[in-house]
Design a protein around this motif. Structure first.
Motif, PDB file in Angstrom:
ATOM      1  N   GLN A  78     -32.231 -56.135  -3.582  1.00 22.08           N
ATOM      2  CA  GLN A  78     -32.633 -57.225  -4.981  1.00 22.08           C
ATOM      3  C   GLN A  78     -31.609 -58.333  -5.422  1.00 22.08           C
ATOM      4  N   TYR A  79     -30.823 -58.161  -4.021  1.00 20.04           N
ATOM      5  CA  TYR A  79     -29.492 -59.186  -3.607  1.00 20.04           C
ATOM      6  C   TYR A  79     -30.210 -59.850  -3.770  1.00 20.04           C
ATOM      7  N   ASP A  82     -31.832 -61.884  -6.793  1.00 20.76           N
ATOM      8  CA  ASP A  82     -30.488 -62.502  -7.333  1.00 20.76           C
ATOM      9  C   ASP A  82     -30.117 -63.404  -6.869  1.00 20.76           C
ATOM     10  N   GLU A  83     -29.570 -64.062  -6.100  1.00 19.53           N
ATOM     11  CA  GLU A  83     -29.074 -65.103  -5.286  1.00 19.53           C
ATOM     12  C   GLU A  83     -29.770 -65.450  -5.334  1.00 19.53           C
ATOM     13  N   TYR A  85     -32.652 -66.940  -7.356  1.00 18.46           N
ATOM     14  CA  TYR A  85     -32.804 -66.713  -8.777  1.00 18.46           C
ATOM     15  C   TYR A  85     -31.970 -67.919  -9.340  1.00 18.46           C
ATOM     16  N   LYS A  86     -30.179 -66.831  -8.951  1.00 19.88           N
ATOM     17  CA  LYS A  86     -29.521 -67.756  -9.592  1.00 19.88           C
ATOM     18  C   LYS A  86     -29.120 -69.441  -8.731  1.00 19.88           C
ATOM     19  N   GLU A 138     -40.853 -61.240  -7.713  1.00 23.33           N
ATOM     20  CA  GLU A 138     -40.253 -61.218  -8.386  1.00 23.33           C
ATOM     21  C   GLU A 138     -39.347 -62.792  -8.875  1.00 23.33           C
ATOM     22  N   MET A 142     -39.298 -63.971 -12.761  1.00 22.92           N
ATOM     23  CA  MET A 142     -38.199 -63.778 -13.719  1.00 22.92           C
ATOM     24  C   MET A 142     -37.838 -65.338 -14.345  1.00 22.92           C
TER      25      MET A 142
END
Length: 173
Positions: A78-79, A82-83, A85-86, A138, A142
């Motif tokens: 998950q980290y 998120d990373e 994605y950003k 994922e 997103m």
């Protein structure tokens, strides 16, 4: 060309059409606001393709943040989602707007017709390569509207070992 080292990985660009947001004053001025960037970008002028590459989880004794992580740990996955994605979103925003003067970081020759290819090379533990498919799926979900808005040709998450062994990006060693 002089080789460049990023997170312990040697990069040998075939020409001078590369840039690093991380080395740019305009990026540095906004990075304190949790702005992220992909590690390296290279414009292949012969194919009018901009490659933006993130190198993740590399063993680098000078930076304890870079080492292989166990992908069977859901928190790590998950980290990374998120990373990545950003990093993807912020890189695309910096490429496409100049409100923070980030176009000063970019090489000349990127046009509205330039193909964007985004690659996240992950140095995974042996035997965990197939787990990257979930991260890629994922990320694509997103980022689906963002990839459409910026007309991104491809977004890929692949193991570094595969990219190196198959010379997928021959300028990354």
């Amino acid at each position: 060309m002089m080789p460049h080292s990023e997170n312990g990985v040697q990069v040998h660009f075939p020409d001078n059409n590369y840039f690093f947001f991380g080395n740019c004053a305009a990026y540095k001025a906004i990075s304190g606001h949790s702005v992220k960037e992909m590690d390296i970008c290279w414009l292949d002028t012969s194919l009018n393709t901009l490659w933006c590459v993130e190198l993740k989880a590399f063993d680098d004794p000078n930076n304890p943040k870079f080492f292989q992580r166990d992908l069977t740990d859901g928190n790590i996955v998950q980290y990374w989602i998120d990373e990545l994605y950003k990093k993807t979103l912020h890189t695309l925003c910096m490429l496409e707007t100049d409100r923070s003067n980030t176009n000063a970081c970019v090489v000349q020759g990127i046009t509205d017709q330039t193909i964007f290819k985004l690659v996240h090379l992950i140095n995974v533990m042996p035997g965990q390569e197939t787990l990257l498919q979930f991260i890629q799926d994922e990320l694509r979900i997103m980022l689906k509207p963002i990839l459409a808005i910026y007309n991104v040709h491809s977004l890929t998450v692949i193991p570094y070992s595969l990219a190196k062994n198959k010379a997928i990006l021959p300028w990354i060693v």
